[in-house]
Design a protein around this motif. Structure first.
Motif, short mmCIF file in Angstrom:
data_model
loop_
_atom_site.label_atom_id
_atom_site.label_comp_id
_atom_site.label_asym_id
_atom_site.label_seq_id
_atom_site.Cartn_x
_atom_site.Cartn_y
_atom_site.Cartn_z
N TRP A 20 0.83 -1.21 0.00
CA TRP A 20 0.00 0.00 0.00
C TRP A 20 0.86 1.25 0.00
O TRP A 20 0.50 2.26 -0.60
CB TRP A 20 -0.96 -0.01 1.19
N PHE A 21 2.03 1.20 0.63
CA PHE A 21 2.95 2.33 0.62
C PHE A 21 3.42 2.60 -0.81
O PHE A 21 3.42 3.75 -1.27
CB PHE A 21 4.15 2.04 1.53
N VAL A 22 3.83 1.55 -1.54
CA VAL A 22 4.28 1.71 -2.93
C VAL A 22 3.14 2.22 -3.79
O VAL A 22 3.32 3.13 -4.61
CB VAL A 22 4.86 0.39 -3.46
N TYR A 23 1.95 1.66 -3.62
CA TYR A 23 0.78 2.11 -4.37
C TYR A 23 0.52 3.59 -4.12
O TYR A 23 0.31 4.37 -5.05
CB TYR A 23 -0.42 1.27 -3.97
N ALA A 75 -7.32 -4.76 -11.69
CA ALA A 75 -7.27 -6.15 -11.24
C ALA A 75 -6.35 -6.98 -12.14
O ALA A 75 -5.61 -7.84 -11.64
CB ALA A 75 -8.69 -6.74 -11.24
N GLY A 76 -6.37 -6.71 -13.42
CA GLY A 76 -5.48 -7.41 -14.35
C GLY A 76 -4.02 -7.09 -14.10
O GLY A 76 -3.16 -7.97 -14.18
N ALA A 77 -3.73 -5.84 -13.79
CA ALA A 77 -2.35 -5.45 -13.48
C ALA A 77 -1.86 -6.15 -12.23
O ALA A 77 -0.71 -6.59 -12.15
CB ALA A 77 -2.26 -3.94 -13.32
N THR A 78 -2.74 -6.28 -11.25
CA THR A 78 -2.39 -6.99 -10.01
C THR A 78 -2.09 -8.46 -10.31
O THR A 78 -1.08 -9.00 -9.86
CB THR A 78 -3.52 -6.85 -8.99
N LYS A 120 -8.10 7.94 -7.39
CA LYS A 120 -8.21 7.36 -8.72
C LYS A 120 -6.79 7.11 -9.26
O LYS A 120 -6.21 7.93 -9.93
CB LYS A 120 -8.96 8.27 -9.66
N ALA A 121 -6.26 5.96 -8.91
CA ALA A 121 -4.89 5.63 -9.29
C ALA A 121 -4.85 5.04 -10.68
O ALA A 121 -5.82 4.47 -11.17
CB ALA A 121 -4.31 4.64 -8.30
N GLY A 122 -3.69 5.17 -11.30
CA GLY A 122 -3.49 4.55 -12.58
C GLY A 122 -3.16 3.08 -12.42
O GLY A 122 -2.83 2.60 -11.32
N THR A 123 -3.24 2.36 -13.51
CA THR A 123 -2.95 0.93 -13.50
C THR A 123 -1.53 0.65 -13.03
O THR A 123 -1.29 -0.34 -12.35
CB THR A 123 -3.18 0.36 -14.91
N GLU A 124 -0.61 1.53 -13.37
CA GLU A 124 0.79 1.31 -12.98
C GLU A 124 0.98 1.34 -11.47
O GLU A 124 1.85 0.65 -10.94
CB GLU A 124 1.74 2.30 -13.67
N SER A 125 0.18 2.09 -10.76
CA SER A 125 0.25 2.09 -9.30
C SER A 125 -0.13 0.73 -8.74
O SER A 125 0.54 0.22 -7.83
CB SER A 125 -0.67 3.15 -8.70
N TYR A 126 -1.18 0.14 -9.27
CA TYR A 126 -1.58 -1.20 -8.85
C TYR A 126 -0.50 -2.22 -9.21
O TYR A 126 -0.19 -3.11 -8.43
CB TYR A 126 -2.90 -1.61 -9.50
#
Length: 166
Positions: free
Chosen positions: A42-45, A127-130, A56-62
């Motif tokens: 969660w810190f990195v996110y 979810a796909g990025a995760t 509203k984070a981008g996919t790269e954050s996930y």
């Protein structure tokens, strides 16, 4: 985002992960490590989420948050001789795009098709990025494990051959 806010976000992620670990009957010594994994993810996110986007984070954050969770989970699995899922499942809990799923369903129920499609796409890419991040790290970990196993076997065979030659 200030460092104090990032630290608070990490602590909240750790608390959520520790709670899930406890509810999943994970051993008491592993609850701490599951919390550390979730807090780091969660810190990195939070660190990579653009400032002022109000969640509203981008996919790269996930993706990068999940990479951090999967890496630490695999490392702990190797060091503690436990399955990686003991640390991975609680660690990924803070990264589940639950609010996106809720907002998607809310827009669908109210009949706003454009908003529904946009939110569904955003939630599914998160979810796909995760899932992709976890798959990549798990694959690399298995390849590294096989490499080290083969190297150990080759070293053992070389030692046996040297001993036989004497």
């Amino acid at each position: 985002m200030s460092w104090l806010n990032l630290l608070f976000a990490g602590i909240c992620g750790a608390g959520a992960s520790a709670t899930l670990s406890y509810c999943s009957n994970i051993s008491k010594k592993d609850i701490f490590w599951g919390a550390i994994v979730g807090g780091l993810g969660w810190f990195v996110y939070s660190l990579l989420t653009p400032q002022g986007t109000s969640g509203k984070a981008g996919t790269e954050s996930y993706f990068w948050g999940s990479i951090a969770v999967a890496l630490l989970s695999e490392l702990l699995a190797f060091l503690k001789k436990n399955p990686a899922t003991i640390y991975l499942i609680p660690g990924l809990l803070p990264l589940v795009p639950g609010s996106g799923m809720f907002q998607t369903m809310r827009a669908a129920v109210t009949g706003d098709l454009d908003k529904t499609l946009h939110l569904a796409f955003t939630t599914l890419t998160a979810a796909g990025a995760t899932a992709l991040a976890v798959a990549i790290i798990a694959s690399v970990a298995r390849l590294l494990e096989k490499f080290l196993e083969n190297r150990k076997l080759s070293t053992t065979l070389q030692n046996l051959n040297k001993r036989d030659l004497r």
